[in-house]
Design an enzyme around this catalytic site. Sequence first.
Site, PDB file in Angstrom:
ATOM      1  CB  SER A 137      -0.970  -0.089   1.195  1.00 49.75           C
ATOM      2  OG  SER A 137      -1.928   0.915   1.145  1.00 49.75           O
ATOM      3  CG  ASP A 162      -7.425  -1.665  -3.613  1.00 51.44           C
ATOM      4  OD1 ASP A 162      -7.965  -0.768  -2.928  1.00 51.44           O
ATOM      5  OD2 ASP A 162      -6.232  -1.994  -3.498  1.00 51.44           O
ATOM      6  CG  HIS A 217      -6.037  -1.567   0.049  1.00 49.59           C
ATOM      7  ND1 HIS A 217      -5.542  -1.029  -1.129  1.00 49.59           N
ATOM      8  CD2 HIS A 217      -5.228  -1.119   1.029  1.00 49.59           C
ATOM      9  CE1 HIS A 217      -4.482  -0.290  -0.861  1.00 49.59           C
ATOM     10  NE2 HIS A 217      -4.263  -0.338   0.444  1.00 49.59           N
TER      11      HIS A 217
END
Length: 205
Positions: free
Chosen positions: A105, A155, A186
């Site tokens: 991320s 996501d 995610h």
Amino acid sequence: MTELSFIHRYEPASEPARPPLLLLHGTGGDETDLLALGRTVSPGSALLSPRGKILENGMPRFFRRLAEGVFDEEDVRFRANELADFVAEARKAYGLEAPIALGFSNGANIAAAMLMLRPDALAGAALLRAMVPLQDAPKADLTGKRVLMVSGLMDPIIPVENSNRLAASLSESSADVQHETLPTGHGLSQTDLQLMLKWFAVSGE
Ligand code: MLT
């Protein structure tokens, strides 16, 4: 722990033939987050794991953002260079080759920015849930660098178009890109782990 420019954890290699990993956590994580993952995907690698210096409501990150998915690109540039300088410092202090980044991320996004701005800092990268970090990045030469990108079809933070654009721009810079888009969100899944195990097994040969 050796005093360097980032708070970090370092674990020396037990298998010196394996490449060192630069572990880059997501928003709200810290330098301990990805140690277990690093040990699992590349057993015996040296692990270098810094903590992001930006605090967003108390949550560590690697660069500032204006909103979710909207980045302060001036800060992205500054922080990517700062982190590349830290990698150079740590390589000297610990006697390491250029590491492979393993980022999740926000950590994947700073790794992507480093590839574009300071390509020599990294030998390659595994980018989990990464997005385009800079709209207008310089064209880097990533010849010989392997990049694994694992994205999530569902996501909520990263549109598929965005991760595809990142993969395309890394390929255009001559990186050896493997981009997988999984039917997930995610968060990481078991399939992410399987893909990483396969990809990292090659880097230890
Ligand atoms: C970022 O800010 O890098 C992305 O929005 C991912 C995140 O950290 O939530």
